[in-house]
Structure formats: C-alpha cells, structure tokens
Write a protein that holds these residues in place. Structure first.
Motif, mmCIF file in Angstrom:
data_model
loop_
_atom_site.group_PDB
_atom_site.id
_atom_site.type_symbol
_atom_site.label_atom_id
_atom_site.label_comp_id
_atom_site.label_asym_id
_atom_site.label_seq_id
_atom_site.Cartn_x
_atom_site.Cartn_y
_atom_site.Cartn_z
ATOM 1 N N GLN A 48 12.283 -7.168 -2.978
ATOM 2 C CA GLN A 48 12.976 -5.945 -3.401
ATOM 3 C C GLN A 48 13.280 -5.028 -2.220
ATOM 4 O O GLN A 48 14.257 -4.277 -2.252
ATOM 5 C CB GLN A 48 12.136 -5.215 -4.449
ATOM 6 C CG GLN A 48 12.039 -5.959 -5.771
ATOM 7 C CD GLN A 48 11.075 -5.318 -6.741
ATOM 8 O OE1 GLN A 48 10.224 -4.510 -6.359
ATOM 9 N NE2 GLN A 48 11.192 -5.667 -8.021
ATOM 10 N N ALA A 49 12.457 -5.090 -1.184
ATOM 11 C CA ALA A 49 12.695 -4.295 0.020
ATOM 12 C C ALA A 49 13.646 -4.999 0.986
ATOM 13 O O ALA A 49 13.876 -4.501 2.093
ATOM 14 C CB ALA A 49 11.375 -3.993 0.715
ATOM 15 N N LYS A 50 14.161 -6.165 0.552
ATOM 16 C CA LYS A 50 15.110 -6.955 1.367
ATOM 17 C C LYS A 50 14.484 -7.429 2.673
ATOM 18 O O LYS A 50 15.155 -7.531 3.703
ATOM 19 C CB LYS A 50 16.398 -6.155 1.649
ATOM 20 C CG LYS A 50 17.117 -5.679 0.392
ATOM 21 C CD LYS A 50 18.432 -5.007 0.719
ATOM 22 C CE LYS A 50 19.105 -4.425 -0.514
ATOM 23 N NZ LYS A 50 19.288 -5.397 -1.602
ATOM 24 N N LEU A 51 13.207 -7.739 2.609
ATOM 25 C CA LEU A 51 12.508 -8.238 3.787
ATOM 26 C C LEU A 51 12.381 -9.757 3.777
ATOM 27 O O LEU A 51 12.065 -10.358 4.805
ATOM 28 C CB LEU A 51 11.115 -7.602 3.880
ATOM 29 C CG LEU A 51 11.128 -6.079 4.105
ATOM 30 C CD1 LEU A 51 9.739 -5.485 3.907
ATOM 31 C CD2 LEU A 51 11.651 -5.755 5.499
ATOM 32 N N ILE A 52 12.580 -10.364 2.618
ATOM 33 C CA ILE A 52 12.663 -11.818 2.504
ATOM 34 C C ILE A 52 13.832 -12.150 1.590
ATOM 35 O O ILE A 52 14.297 -11.303 0.814
ATOM 36 C CB ILE A 52 11.360 -12.448 1.957
ATOM 37 C CG1 ILE A 52 11.073 -11.942 0.541
ATOM 38 C CG2 ILE A 52 10.195 -12.187 2.885
ATOM 39 C CD1 ILE A 52 9.886 -12.649 -0.120
ATOM 40 N N LEU A 112 0.803 -1.226 0.000
ATOM 41 C CA LEU A 112 0.000 0.000 0.000
ATOM 42 C C LEU A 112 0.833 1.272 0.000
ATOM 43 O O LEU A 112 0.597 2.183 -0.800
ATOM 44 C CB LEU A 112 -0.944 0.012 1.207
ATOM 45 C CG LEU A 112 -1.925 -1.150 1.336
ATOM 46 C CD1 LEU A 112 -2.810 -0.945 2.555
ATOM 47 C CD2 LEU A 112 -2.768 -1.302 0.080
ATOM 48 N N ASP A 113 1.784 1.365 0.924
ATOM 49 C CA ASP A 113 2.585 2.587 1.070
ATOM 50 C C ASP A 113 3.793 2.282 1.943
ATOM 51 O O ASP A 113 3.713 2.364 3.170
ATOM 52 C CB ASP A 113 1.745 3.695 1.696
ATOM 53 C CG ASP A 113 2.484 5.030 1.763
ATOM 54 O OD1 ASP A 113 3.698 5.054 1.464
ATOM 55 O OD2 ASP A 113 1.848 6.041 2.104
ATOM 56 N N PRO A 114 4.933 1.923 1.338
ATOM 57 C CA PRO A 114 6.108 1.516 2.125
ATOM 58 C C PRO A 114 6.602 2.579 3.100
ATOM 59 O O PRO A 114 7.193 2.242 4.122
ATOM 60 C CB PRO A 114 7.162 1.220 1.044
ATOM 61 C CG PRO A 114 6.383 0.945 -0.190
ATOM 62 C CD PRO A 114 5.158 1.800 -0.110
ATOM 63 N N ASP A 115 6.376 3.857 2.787
ATOM 64 C CA ASP A 115 6.910 4.944 3.611
ATOM 65 C C ASP A 115 5.874 5.520 4.566
ATOM 66 O O ASP A 115 6.102 6.576 5.157
ATOM 67 C CB ASP A 115 7.445 6.070 2.711
ATOM 68 C CG ASP A 115 8.574 5.593 1.820
ATOM 69 O OD1 ASP A 115 9.383 4.776 2.283
ATOM 70 O OD2 ASP A 115 8.643 6.040 0.657
#
Length: 298
Positions: free
Chosen positions: A227-231, A93-96
């Motif tokens: 892509q967010a390096k969360l997995i 939804l909104d990463p920031d």
C-alpha cells in the motif's frame, strides 16, 4: 421592569475571573515544564556497545567456560541495514516517524495526566525507552516517561533514536537488534535481508505482545509495504504464499560445549540458575562475569 444596573464591585469581580483563569493556566504550564525537565534528567544515552561473552572463572580466575559465545547484540547505523527492512519496520510501527520534525508532546502529556498512556499508540521513541524501563504502571512513571520522550527527541535526531532501537530491540532466539536477529533467524546480515524476511522481523516487533509469531502479522506488514508502494503486487503475492519454514533457519538452542566432560553437568546447572536469576538481556549480552568456587586443582 428592567434589571438594576450592576454595581461597580460586581463589574470588578466579573472582570477578574478571566485574568485568574489565565494566571492559573500560565502557572500550570510553567510547573509542567519544570517538572518535565526534572523528570527527563534520566533520559538514556543512545550509545550502545557490542555484546561480550559471559565468562565463567574458577576460584583462581582461570577461565572455565563462555556462555553465549554467539553475538547477540550488534549496533548498526541505518545505512548498514537493508532499506526494505527499515521500510518494513516503519510501516509496521510508524510510517511518518522520520518525517516528523517537531516533538508532538501534547497528546503524550495529556495521556500521562489522565493516567492512560495505553490509550496512545507507543511511538518508536517510547518503545526505545521501554526497552530499559518497561511500560509504566503508575501515574508518576507515566509522566516521567512522557517527559523523557520530549527530552530525548529534543536532544537527538530521530534517525539516531531509530538506530538505537533497531540495534537493541529483542527479536527472539536470544537476539537483540536486527543484525543479531538476522544472523540467528536467517544466517545472513541485516544488510542482506529480503522482502519476506524483512516482513517477518517487522511483524515480530509490532506483534511483540503476542505469544508467538503469526503468519497474519507477516502478511499485514507485506500489505502495508504494498500500500505504501514499496513493493510490487507480484512481490506481495509471491511473499504471501511463501511458507515461513522456507524463510528461517531451524532453531538451535545454545549448549555448553568444548569443556571437560566432568564440568559439563556443573556448568549446565550454573547456566540454568543464572538465566533464571538475572535479566535475560544482561545474561546473553555479557553484562557480567561469573566467579565460581570451583578449584580445578582439586
């Protein structure tokens, strides 16, 4: 041949235009601020309560049945939700959203003034407001929503708004909020949700306008998490190839049960009429009791 020098009156008139424009802007901003404060007075309270059963009584207030005895709305804090589920919903939804400290109001009001709120990707705050009010379809409603966004974000921390949203967003199977949805879809608490299940629920939120859940939506969330390096890459590969059927429980629609057999047809008809005539959320979370004309003594 040179032009004649300007007269004094011309100079005064020319100098007055910037001042007039400045005054118009100041007055417009002031009026906008007053209107925004007025329109924002009805911003919702973030306090949620757990749902209750819809109880059916006879004419003498004797309980006949309970509709939706399963729990359909359970308020949670962010600390009570699996971190991967919170991350999945944010990247979808909104990463920031939680990182922003100031209310970014200009784009919202600009869209409201032009009547094109649909041109702006709705924020989580907007999504929360629309749970109760729906999407605005008139210029006045659009401006009112923009005003309430500013008012709510100035009055509440964004993590509190996110908690309220995640506790009340509809996620299918008569479930409102991630806790009820986790129990309905996976048979486990939101605190125990894993990667694939988190991506599944997040995609149901981000693709809420779609007719049904899509594997592509689930995979988009998984890709965003990677892509967010969360997995890790291996987790991405493993979850993408996991069939949806391996993640979710079979669907079991609610049935009227534990009743006198003679009453079941009557209550089943009552259930159908109530569900058709009332807002689904109110009906499944126990916003009202039902007083019938049934007399068990007869």
């Amino acid at each position: 041949m040179s032009d004649p020098p300007p007269r004094d009156g011309d100079l005064a008139e020319t100098a007055s235009w910037p001042l007039m424009i400045y005054l118009i802007i100041i007055i417009g901003v002031f009026a906008l601020g007053v209107a925004a404060r007025t329109q924002a007075s009805a911003a919702p309270n973030l306090q949620l309560r757990p749902d209750q059963d819809v109880v059916v009584y006879d004419r003498y207030s004797k309980e006949l049945a309970r509709f939706h005895p399963e729990i359909n709305l359970i308020p949670l804090t962010l600390e009570e939700i699996s971190p991967i589920l919170v991350d999945a919903i944010l990247v979808a939804l909104d990463p920031d959203y939680l990182a922003k400290e100031q209310v970014e109001s200009w784009a919202t009001f600009a869209a409201a003034l032009t009547g094109r709120m649909d041109s702006v990707t709705p924020s989580i705050t907007q999504r929360y407001l629309r749970l109760e009010r729906g999407e605005p379809d008139r210029r006045t409603e659009t401006f009112k929503e923009a005003s309430q966004i500013v008012s709510l974000e100035r009055a509440e921390q964004r993590n509190s708004i996110l908690e309220a949203y995640l506790s009340s967003v509809p996620l299918g199977r008569n479930a409102y909020g991630v806790e009820a949805a986790s129990l309905a879809w996976f048979g486990r608490s939101a605190a125990d949700i894993e990667i694939g299940q988190a991506a599944y629920l997040a995609s149901r939120i981000s693709d809420s306008d779609a007719d049904s859940f899509s594997v592509d939506g689930r995979n988009r969330v998984l890709t965003a998490l990677y892509q967010a390096k969360l997995i890790t890459e291996q987790e991405l590969i493993d979850e993408r190839i996991t069939p949806i059927g391996d993640l979710v429980l079979p669907d079991t629609s609610f049935q009227v049960s534990d009743l006198d057999s003679d009453l079941v047809p009557v209550l089943a008809k009552m259930y159908q009429e109530l569900s058709a005539d009332h807002d689904e959320k109110d009906f499944v979370t126990g916003e009202f009791d039902v007083r019938s004309t049934i007399d068990l003594e007869l």
